[in-house]
Design a protein around this motif. Structure first.
Motif, short mmCIF file in Angstrom:
data_model
loop_
_atom_site.label_atom_id
_atom_site.label_comp_id
_atom_site.label_asym_id
_atom_site.label_seq_id
_atom_site.Cartn_x
_atom_site.Cartn_y
_atom_site.Cartn_z
N THR A 65 -61.60 31.45 -87.53
CA THR A 65 -61.76 31.30 -88.98
C THR A 65 -63.21 30.95 -89.32
O THR A 65 -63.95 30.42 -88.49
CB THR A 65 -60.84 30.19 -89.53
N ALA A 66 -63.56 31.28 -90.55
CA ALA A 66 -64.89 30.95 -91.07
C ALA A 66 -64.79 30.78 -92.58
O ALA A 66 -63.85 31.28 -93.20
CB ALA A 66 -65.90 32.05 -90.73
N SER A 67 -65.72 30.05 -93.14
CA SER A 67 -65.78 29.89 -94.60
C SER A 67 -66.91 30.74 -95.14
O SER A 67 -67.97 30.87 -94.51
CB SER A 67 -65.99 28.42 -94.98
N ASP A 68 -66.70 31.31 -96.32
CA ASP A 68 -67.71 32.17 -96.94
C ASP A 68 -67.72 31.92 -98.44
O ASP A 68 -66.78 31.32 -98.99
CB ASP A 68 -67.40 33.64 -96.64
N ARG A 125 -59.42 24.03 -97.27
CA ARG A 125 -60.04 24.88 -96.24
C ARG A 125 -59.95 24.21 -94.87
O ARG A 125 -59.71 24.89 -93.86
CB ARG A 125 -61.49 25.19 -96.61
N ARG A 126 -60.13 22.90 -94.83
CA ARG A 126 -60.02 22.18 -93.55
C ARG A 126 -58.62 22.30 -92.96
O ARG A 126 -58.45 22.40 -91.74
CB ARG A 126 -60.40 20.71 -93.74
N VAL A 127 -57.60 22.28 -93.82
CA VAL A 127 -56.22 22.44 -93.34
C VAL A 127 -56.04 23.80 -92.67
O VAL A 127 -55.43 23.91 -91.60
CB VAL A 127 -55.22 22.26 -94.50
N ILE A 128 -56.56 24.86 -93.30
CA ILE A 128 -56.45 26.21 -92.74
C ILE A 128 -57.19 26.28 -91.40
O ILE A 128 -56.66 26.80 -90.41
CB ILE A 128 -57.01 27.25 -93.72
#
Length: 291
Positions: A198-201, A183-186
């Motif tokens: 971008t956001a994480s969910d 996720r950090r790469v994206i």
């Protein structure tokens, strides 16, 4: 392939004594495996050396603290892979702020696993071994066949492709669940974008990245990357589905000898199934990009 922590001598006892002396360990701090008991031969003819493999116990790593962390971590990885039937050799390729270990094996697919899950598990265990007895945690990175660099490039390419799709459709795009590192790469790949954010969910282990275009509608729930949707009239599509179901029902009646006599009934419509993004596995570490 030269093996780590393997010692040879005229006898098993001599090989064991030599190993303990070189590794600065006691007999209680190691397990060992006899690879070859050796042969004395006749008048020196046909003689062979005894061979053993030393496996340091966790107590030995704790006693020695940070001494030779790389060597002991490699010994642990080799012993672990040997237990599950994989012949491999690991070596330290970088010993700076982080300890980087490379695994060499002909069974790279088994070592890497699907989407790198086996390699990640090995790395987690190796990190625990390397940090036993340390006050400050030291990062340990375990790689095989340059998989991590290839995976990272695949994720960067995917991030750009998804960003383009989000801007083109004006909708949020939801990626498949990923590890925190992935996720950090994206996030990093799209950090400087002026068109998307971008956001994480979600919750671990199913947490995922959402790519949000600046022109996305507030009520947009987003679409899964790789999902194809019919942009036509939804009502017509539903009617078509009902007609398809009726045709299939009529086909079953024809086969049973009841209903209409159309001579075999209507053909069943071909069903297309679309899958989400598959980011690759160890069977093709050189090209994990979705096609």
């Amino acid at each position: 392939m030269e093996e780590k922590n393997v010692f040879t001598a005229k006898s098993v006892d001599e090989a064991l004594d030599e190993a303990l002396k070189e590794l600065n360990l006691t007999l209680d701090e190691v397990d060992y495996e006899i690879l070859d008991e050796g042969k004395k031969g006749f008048l020196g003819l046909g003689a062979s050396l005894a061979k053993i493999r030393i496996i340091p116990k966790a107590d030995a790593v704790k006693r020695t603290g940070g001494a030779d962390e790389g060597g002991r971590t490699c010994a642990f990885i080799d012993a672990l892979l040997n237990i599950i039937g994989i012949k491999a050799e690991s070596k330290v390729v970088s010993d700076g702020e982080s300890l980087n270990v490379e695994i060499k094996t002909e069974s790279s697919a088994r070592v890497i696993g699907k989407r790198g899950d086996v390699l990640d598990a090995i790395q987690c265990l190796a990190g625990a071994v390397a940090n036993t007895g340390r006050e400050e945690y030291r990062k340990v990175v375990v790689d095989c066949e340059n998989y991590r660099a290839q995976r990272e490039q695949t994720l960067k390419d995917l991030a750009l492709k998804v960003a383009h799709k989000a801007v083109e459709t004006g909708r949020k795009v939801l990626l498949e669940p990923m590890t925190p590192y992935e996720r950090r790469v994206i996030h990093a790949a799209l950090m400087d974008s002026e068109e998307v954010k971008t956001a994480s969910d979600g919750r671990e282990p199913a947490r995922y990245v959402v790519v949000i275009p600046n022109n996305a509608k507030p009520y947009d729930k987003g679409i899964r990357y790789g999902e194809r949707r019919d942009r036509g009239n939804g009502r017509d599509r539903r009617r078509g589905d009902r007609r398809d179901r009726g045709e299939r029902s009529g086909e079953r009646r024809d086969r049973g000898g009841r209903g209409g006599r159309s001579g075999g009934g209507a053909k069943r419509g071909k069903k297309e199934i679309y899958f989400g993004t598959f980011l690759g596995n160890s069977n093709d570490t050189k090209n994990n990009e979705e096609k």
